[in-house]
Structure formats: structure tokens, C-alpha cells
Design a protein around this motif. Structure first.
Motif, PDB file in Angstrom:
ATOM      1  N   ALA A 170       0.603  -1.215   0.263  1.00 37.54           N
ATOM      2  CA  ALA A 170      -0.063   0.141   0.414  1.00 37.54           C
ATOM      3  C   ALA A 170       0.966   1.268  -0.142  1.00 37.54           C
ATOM      4  N   ALA A 171       2.336   1.062   0.807  1.00 36.71           N
ATOM      5  CA  ALA A 171       3.696   2.619   0.536  1.00 36.71           C
ATOM      6  C   ALA A 171       3.832   2.742  -0.515  1.00 36.71           C
ATOM      7  N   LYS A 172       4.089   1.953  -1.488  1.00 32.29           N
ATOM      8  CA  LYS A 172       4.423   1.833  -2.258  1.00 32.29           C
ATOM      9  C   LYS A 172       3.495   1.643  -3.628  1.00 32.29           C
ATOM     10  N   ALA A 173       2.080   1.822  -3.744  1.00 25.73           N
ATOM     11  CA  ALA A 173       1.030   1.945  -4.503  1.00 25.73           C
ATOM     12  C   ALA A 173       0.666   3.665  -3.979  1.00 25.73           C
ATOM     13  N   ARG A 174       0.791   4.128  -2.775  1.00 29.18           N
ATOM     14  CA  ARG A 174       0.602   5.491  -2.408  1.00 29.18           C
ATOM     15  C   ARG A 174       2.093   6.309  -3.318  1.00 29.18           C
ATOM     16  N   ARG A 175       3.080   5.319  -2.525  1.00 34.19           N
ATOM     17  CA  ARG A 175       4.373   6.489  -3.944  1.00 34.19           C
ATOM     18  C   ARG A 175       4.233   6.288  -4.989  1.00 34.19           C
ATOM     19  N   LEU A 176       3.775   5.945  -5.800  1.00 38.07           N
ATOM     20  CA  LEU A 176       3.785   6.070  -7.334  1.00 38.07           C
ATOM     21  C   LEU A 176       2.168   6.846  -7.631  1.00 38.07           C
ATOM     22  N   ALA A 177       1.470   7.177  -6.512  1.00 37.08           N
ATOM     23  CA  ALA A 177       0.349   7.714  -6.956  1.00 37.08           C
ATOM     24  C   ALA A 177       0.705   9.296  -6.603  1.00 37.08           C
ATOM     25  N   GLU A 178       1.665   8.917  -5.713  1.00 37.92           N
ATOM     26  CA  GLU A 178       1.943  10.479  -6.010  1.00 37.92           C
ATOM     27  C   GLU A 178       3.327  10.534  -7.264  1.00 37.92           C
ATOM     28  N   TYR A 179       3.352  10.363  -7.675  1.00 32.97           N
ATOM     29  CA  TYR A 179       4.770  10.431  -8.357  1.00 32.97           C
ATOM     30  C   TYR A 179       3.627  10.357  -9.786  1.00 32.97           C
ATOM     31  N   ALA A 180       2.662   9.781  -9.632  1.00 34.18           N
ATOM     32  CA  ALA A 180       1.880  10.252 -11.321  1.00 34.18           C
ATOM     33  C   ALA A 180       1.344  11.484 -11.418  1.00 34.18           C
ATOM     34  N   GLU A 181       0.750  11.337 -10.208  1.00 35.75           N
ATOM     35  CA  GLU A 181      -0.140  12.921  -9.801  1.00 35.75           C
ATOM     36  C   GLU A 181       1.116  14.113 -10.068  1.00 35.75           C
ATOM     37  N   GLY A 182       2.295  13.988  -9.188  1.00 33.43           N
ATOM     38  CA  GLY A 182       3.278  15.279 -10.484  1.00 33.43           C
ATOM     39  C   GLY A 182       3.873  15.313 -11.497  1.00 33.43           C
ATOM     40  N   ALA A 183       3.351  14.284 -11.622  1.00 36.35           N
ATOM     41  CA  ALA A 183       3.615  13.725 -13.500  1.00 36.35           C
ATOM     42  C   ALA A 183       3.099  14.701 -14.565  1.00 36.35           C
ATOM     43  N   ALA A 184       2.381  14.325 -13.714  1.00 35.63           N
ATOM     44  CA  ALA A 184       0.607  14.815 -13.941  1.00 35.63           C
ATOM     45  C   ALA A 184       0.329  16.713 -14.395  1.00 35.63           C
ATOM     46  N   HIS A 185       1.009  17.002 -13.068  1.00 36.35           N
ATOM     47  CA  HIS A 185       0.990  18.362 -13.270  1.00 36.35           C
ATOM     48  C   HIS A 185       2.699  19.424 -13.600  1.00 36.35           C
ATOM     49  N   SER A 186       3.310  17.942 -13.885  1.00 37.69           N
ATOM     50  CA  SER A 186       4.082  18.832 -14.550  1.00 37.69           C
ATOM     51  C   SER A 186       3.954  19.251 -15.711  1.00 37.69           C
ATOM     52  N   THR A 187       5.475  20.392 -16.548  1.00 38.05           N
ATOM     53  CA  THR A 187       4.994  21.380 -17.810  1.00 38.05           C
ATOM     54  C   THR A 187       6.355  20.672 -18.433  1.00 38.05           C
ATOM     55  N   ASP A 188       6.792  19.873 -17.960  1.00 41.01           N
ATOM     56  CA  ASP A 188       7.778  18.791 -19.141  1.00 41.01           C
ATOM     57  C   ASP A 188       6.715  17.575 -19.641  1.00 41.01           C
ATOM     58  N   PRO A 189       6.534  17.657 -21.235  1.00 42.61           N
ATOM     59  CA  PRO A 189       6.233  16.600 -21.577  1.00 42.61           C
ATOM     60  C   PRO A 189       7.280  15.120 -21.770  1.00 42.61           C
ATOM     61  N   ASN A 190       8.239  15.117 -20.936  1.00 46.00           N
ATOM     62  CA  ASN A 190       9.102  14.142 -20.670  1.00 46.00           C
ATOM     63  C   ASN A 190       7.926  13.714 -19.256  1.00 46.00           C
ATOM     64  N   HIS A 191       7.458  14.169 -18.203  1.00 39.49           N
ATOM     65  CA  HIS A 191       7.320  14.061 -16.819  1.00 39.49           C
ATOM     66  C   HIS A 191       6.036  13.332 -17.333  1.00 39.49           C
ATOM     67  N   TYR A 192       4.697  13.560 -18.616  1.00 40.54           N
ATOM     68  CA  TYR A 192       3.098  13.598 -18.346  1.00 40.54           C
ATOM     69  C   TYR A 192       3.489  12.447 -19.045  1.00 40.54           C
ATOM     70  N   ILE A 193       4.362  11.683 -19.666  1.00 48.24           N
ATOM     71  CA  ILE A 193       4.302  10.281 -20.703  1.00 48.24           C
ATOM     72  C   ILE A 193       4.200   8.898 -19.796  1.00 48.24           C
ATOM     73  N   LYS A 194       4.731  10.020 -18.198  1.00 48.50           N
ATOM     74  CA  LYS A 194       5.433   8.805 -17.013  1.00 48.50           C
ATOM     75  C   LYS A 194       3.546   8.857 -16.334  1.00 48.50           C
TER      76      LYS A 194
END
Length: 76
Positions: free
Chosen positions: A16-40
């Protein structure tokens, strides 16, 4: 490997902790202005979903496993 209830619960918490971290990474990437992050975003979200499934599976196993007998309360 014989899995105990305590081990299954520990694995559920770790997953569950791993899932939470990955969800946080996904959220951060979704809000990023860098298109390389958005792909992730999708990759992070999919990996997080797998870890969430793993956590639920371990929690279900823990629920089905018997509680460990306390050495002080077992009969001889």
C-alpha cells in the motif's frame, strides 16, 4: 514458504505504501509542464494500481489466515 497472518499484513502495508508513492509520482508528473514527465503518468498509475491490487490480495490472505497462537496461552 508458509505465510503467517502477521507477514501478510506487513506485506499489505508495504504494498500500500508503494502504491501511494507511485500515485504521488503520477500526480506530480500529471501536473508537470515537462512533456517527458507527462508521458510517465500512465506508467506510474498502472504500476500503482498493481501495487494496490497486491496490497488488497495480501490483506485478503491475512483475513483468511488463522491468528498465530500466543505461546503463553497454548495448552500442553
Amino acid at each position: 514458504m508458509n505465510l503467517t497472518r502477521e507477514q501478510a499484513l506487513t506485506e499489505a502495508v508495504l504494498a500500500a505504501a508503494k502504491a501511494r508513492r507511485l500515485a504521488e509520482y503520477a500526480e506530480g508528473a500529471a501536473h508537470s509542464t515537462d512533456p517527458n514527465h507527462y508521458i510517465k503518468v500512465t506508467r506510474f498509475a498502472e504500476a500503482g494500481a498493481l501495487w494496490a491490487d497486491t496490497s488488497r490480495t495480501y490483506a485478503t490472505l491475512a483475513q483468511a489466515l488463522p491468528e498465530a497462537a500466543d505461546d503463553d496461552t497454548t495448552e500442553a
